[in-house]
Design an enzyme around this catalytic site. Structure first.
Site, PDB file in Angstrom:
ATOM      1  N   ASP A 160      44.675  39.655  31.408  1.00  0.00           N
ATOM      2  CA  ASP A 160      44.910  38.517  30.507  1.00  0.00           C
ATOM      3  C   ASP A 160      46.303  38.633  29.861  1.00  0.00           C
ATOM      4  OD1 ASP A 160      44.417  36.300  28.935  1.00  0.00           O
ATOM      5  OD2 ASP A 160      42.907  37.249  27.679  1.00  0.00           O
ATOM      6  N   VAL A 166      38.135  46.611  30.757  1.00  0.00           N
ATOM      7  CA  VAL A 166      37.636  46.995  29.424  1.00  0.00           C
ATOM      8  C   VAL A 166      36.221  46.480  29.158  1.00  0.00           C
ATOM      9  CG1 VAL A 166      39.932  47.232  28.402  1.00  0.00           C
ATOM     10  CG2 VAL A 166      38.730  45.068  28.197  1.00  0.00           C
TER      11      VAL A 166
HETATM   12  P1  ADP Z   1      37.863  42.522  31.658  1.00  0.00           P
HETATM   13  O1  ADP Z   1      38.056  42.410  30.177  1.00  0.00           O
HETATM   14  O2  ADP Z   1      37.265  41.266  32.263  1.00  0.00           O
HETATM   15  O3  ADP Z   1      37.153  43.771  32.063  1.00  0.00           O
HETATM   16  P2  ADP Z   1      40.510  43.644  32.364  1.00  0.00           P
HETATM   17  O4  ADP Z   1      41.798  42.911  32.328  1.00  0.00           O
HETATM   18  O5  ADP Z   1      40.310  44.760  31.401  1.00  0.00           O
HETATM   19  O6  ADP Z   1      39.368  42.510  32.238  1.00  0.00           O
HETATM   20  O7  ADP Z   1      40.269  44.219  33.813  1.00  0.00           O
HETATM   21  C1  ADP Z   1      39.895  43.453  34.935  1.00  0.00           C
HETATM   22  C2  ADP Z   1      40.575  43.993  36.175  1.00  0.00           C
HETATM   23  O8  ADP Z   1      41.912  43.475  36.232  1.00  0.00           O
HETATM   24  C3  ADP Z   1      40.724  45.525  36.224  1.00  0.00           C
HETATM   25  O9  ADP Z   1      40.408  45.965  37.546  1.00  0.00           O
HETATM   26  C4  ADP Z   1      42.219  45.727  35.924  1.00  0.00           C
HETATM   27  O10 ADP Z   1      42.714  46.917  36.536  1.00  0.00           O
HETATM   28  C5  ADP Z   1      42.792  44.503  36.617  1.00  0.00           C
HETATM   29  N1  ADP Z   1      44.178  44.113  36.304  1.00  0.00           N
HETATM   30  C6  ADP Z   1      44.955  44.425  35.239  1.00  0.00           C
HETATM   31  N2  ADP Z   1      46.177  43.860  35.370  1.00  0.00           N
HETATM   32  C7  ADP Z   1      46.173  43.168  36.556  1.00  0.00           C
HETATM   33  C8  ADP Z   1      47.127  42.397  37.282  1.00  0.00           C
HETATM   34  N3  ADP Z   1      48.361  42.180  36.815  1.00  0.00           N
HETATM   35  N4  ADP Z   1      46.748  41.863  38.486  1.00  0.00           N
HETATM   36  C9  ADP Z   1      45.508  42.052  38.969  1.00  0.00           C
HETATM   37  N5  ADP Z   1      44.562  42.761  38.339  1.00  0.00           N
HETATM   38  C10 ADP Z   1      44.893  43.323  37.148  1.00  0.00           C
END
Ligand code: ADP
Length: 172
Positions: free
Chosen positions: A34, A120
């Site tokens: 995000d 997270v």
């Molecule tokens: P959530 O809160 O839904 O768990 P997160 O952002 O913490 O979302 O993690 C969801 C997934 O997105 C994880 O596998 C994380 O490693 C991945 N992620 C983080 N940054 C990126 C990115 N730039 N592109 C693709 N995936 C990403």
């Protein structure tokens, strides 16, 4: 029938019709994917999200992609994992299905997803990956037939490996 691909990469770099953002219910930005999407899309994204007044878990809302190569961003808050008895599986499936359907309704043919809720929000990858792919396959065959390519963009090796295993099982 839509092709489903699993790749390693950064979803903010994807030149597709729509990327999906694993958002939170405020839609006002956060950490993880995000935060990366908001940084790459520019401050116009936050300005476009404010009037949306948030989004319920499992639902999806759309904005332009602004400075991203993607035309649209589809924001969906996945469920926070709380042990599996709080409707988490159904809510995660809703996030994938509603996001793909919203992309199709907006004329998108190519859509990229991150692994929703497995960062997270701690949804177990071994459950999330097969559920995500099965849900996307079914939606692509029924309500979102105009979508031609679905790419799961994995940011780390563990996520990529879980989705590759699930993809191999799906095509058997
Ligand atoms: P959530 O809160 O839904 O768990 P997160 O952002 O913490 O979302 O993690 C969801 C997934 O997105 C994880 O596998 C994380 O490693 C991945 N992620 C983080 N940054 C990126 C990115 N730039 N592109 C693709 N995936 C990403």
């Amino acid at each position: 029938m839509a092709e489903i691909k699993v790749i390693h990469g950064d979803i903010t770099k994807m030149a597709v019709d729509a990327i999906v953002n694993a958002a939170n219910t405020s839609l006002l930005g956060g950490g993880g994917v995000d935060g990366a999407i908001h940084r790459a899309a520019g401050p116009e994204l936050l300005a476009a999200c404010r009037p949306l007044h948030g989004c319920a878990t499992g639902e999806a809302k759309i904005t332009p992609g602004f400075r991203l190569p993607a035309k649209f961003i589809i924001h969906t808050p996945g469920p926070v994992w709380q042990g599996g008895q709080r409707d988490e599986l159904r809510l995660l499936a809703n996030s994938y299905r509603n996001s793909l359907n919203l992309a199709a309704e907006n004329g998108c043919h190519t859509v990229a997803f991150p692994s929703i809720s497995t960062g997270v929000y701690h949804f177990p990858l071994s459950l999330a990956a097969p559920l995500a792919l099965k849900t996307l396959q079914t939606a692509a065959q029924t309500t979102a037939q105009s979508v031609t390519t679905i790419t799961i963009v994995c940011f780390d090796d563990q996520t990529q490996s879980a989705f590759e295993t699930a993809l191999a099982a799906l095509s058997r």
